[in-house]
Design a protein around this motif. Sequence first.
Motif, PDB file in Angstrom:
ATOM      1  N   PHE A  21       0.600  -1.383   0.195  1.00 63.54           N
ATOM      2  CA  PHE A  21      -0.020   0.046   0.382  1.00 63.54           C
ATOM      3  C   PHE A  21       0.874   1.176  -0.019  1.00 63.54           C
ATOM      4  CE2 PHE A  21      -2.640   3.696   1.957  1.00 63.54           C
ATOM      5  CZ  PHE A  21      -4.155   3.718   1.739  1.00 63.54           C
ATOM      6  N   TYR A  24       2.497   1.831  -3.141  1.00 64.80           N
ATOM      7  CA  TYR A  24       1.286   2.098  -3.914  1.00 64.80           C
ATOM      8  C   TYR A  24       0.815   3.897  -4.186  1.00 64.80           C
ATOM      9  CZ  TYR A  24      -3.866   2.780  -4.793  1.00 64.80           C
ATOM     10  OH  TYR A  24      -5.110   3.828  -5.629  1.00 64.80           O
ATOM     11  N   TYR A  25       0.560   3.895  -3.122  1.00 66.15           N
ATOM     12  CA  TYR A  25       1.382   5.657  -2.881  1.00 66.15           C
ATOM     13  C   TYR A  25       2.948   6.207  -3.884  1.00 66.15           C
ATOM     14  CZ  TYR A  25      -3.790   6.447  -1.772  1.00 66.15           C
ATOM     15  OH  TYR A  25      -4.621   6.575  -1.480  1.00 66.15           O
ATOM     16  N   HIS A  93      -8.754   0.180  -3.838  1.00 64.26           N
ATOM     17  CA  HIS A  93      -7.418   0.617  -3.942  1.00 64.26           C
ATOM     18  C   HIS A  93      -6.731  -0.552  -4.773  1.00 64.26           C
ATOM     19  CE1 HIS A  93      -6.764   3.858  -0.811  1.00 64.26           C
ATOM     20  NE2 HIS A  93      -7.930   2.992  -0.263  1.00 64.26           N
ATOM     21  N   TYR A  95      -3.435  -1.956  -6.841  1.00 70.15           N
ATOM     22  CA  TYR A  95      -1.765  -2.792  -6.751  1.00 70.15           C
ATOM     23  C   TYR A  95      -1.053  -3.517  -6.924  1.00 70.15           C
ATOM     24  CZ  TYR A  95       3.446  -1.400  -6.413  1.00 70.15           C
ATOM     25  OH  TYR A  95       4.893  -0.987  -7.011  1.00 70.15           O
TER      26      TYR A  95
END
Length: 161
Positions: A21, A24-25, A93, A95
């Motif tokens: 996560f 991902y950002y 979300h 990814y």
Amino acid sequence: MTSIFRTENDYPHLDKISTLFFEYYQYLHSCGVHMKLTENGEQIWINSVKKSINKTSVLIVCEHKGLVCGFGYGQIKLGPDYLGNLKTGVVAHFYLMEKVRGGNTATAMFEELKKWFVENRWIPAVNALKDKYEYPEWHFIEVANDIRNIKNQLIEKIQSI
């Protein structure tokens, strides 16, 4: 070997999902999307996921050769009143590490998200009205790509009802 599956809140590698996560950002930032996580934002996110998983949200995981390499997170959200306050499945979300992109991995992950939305949004909504409109309870089965196996799938589903 790649496997794609829904997780529970006791999935032993949630820490790896949290790390993905964060990645991902970072990836979003490199693409010009300037939304920055707060300090420990990935931990805050995974803790909130644990509370709602398989209730109002779903977490799909992709493992490749035993390593966690992707995730898809979907939620059931209430739509705005001007659209009738309908519950809607939303992919929040998604990814997948670059090394496993390509092929049909992402598609398979989206299909698993879609299946969960159908099972947890559409079918319950229809069944909530079955008595009012006097029709039998609905059930759901995802038909495999190989149509030759549909008979066995249908028999198994009917027997489970």
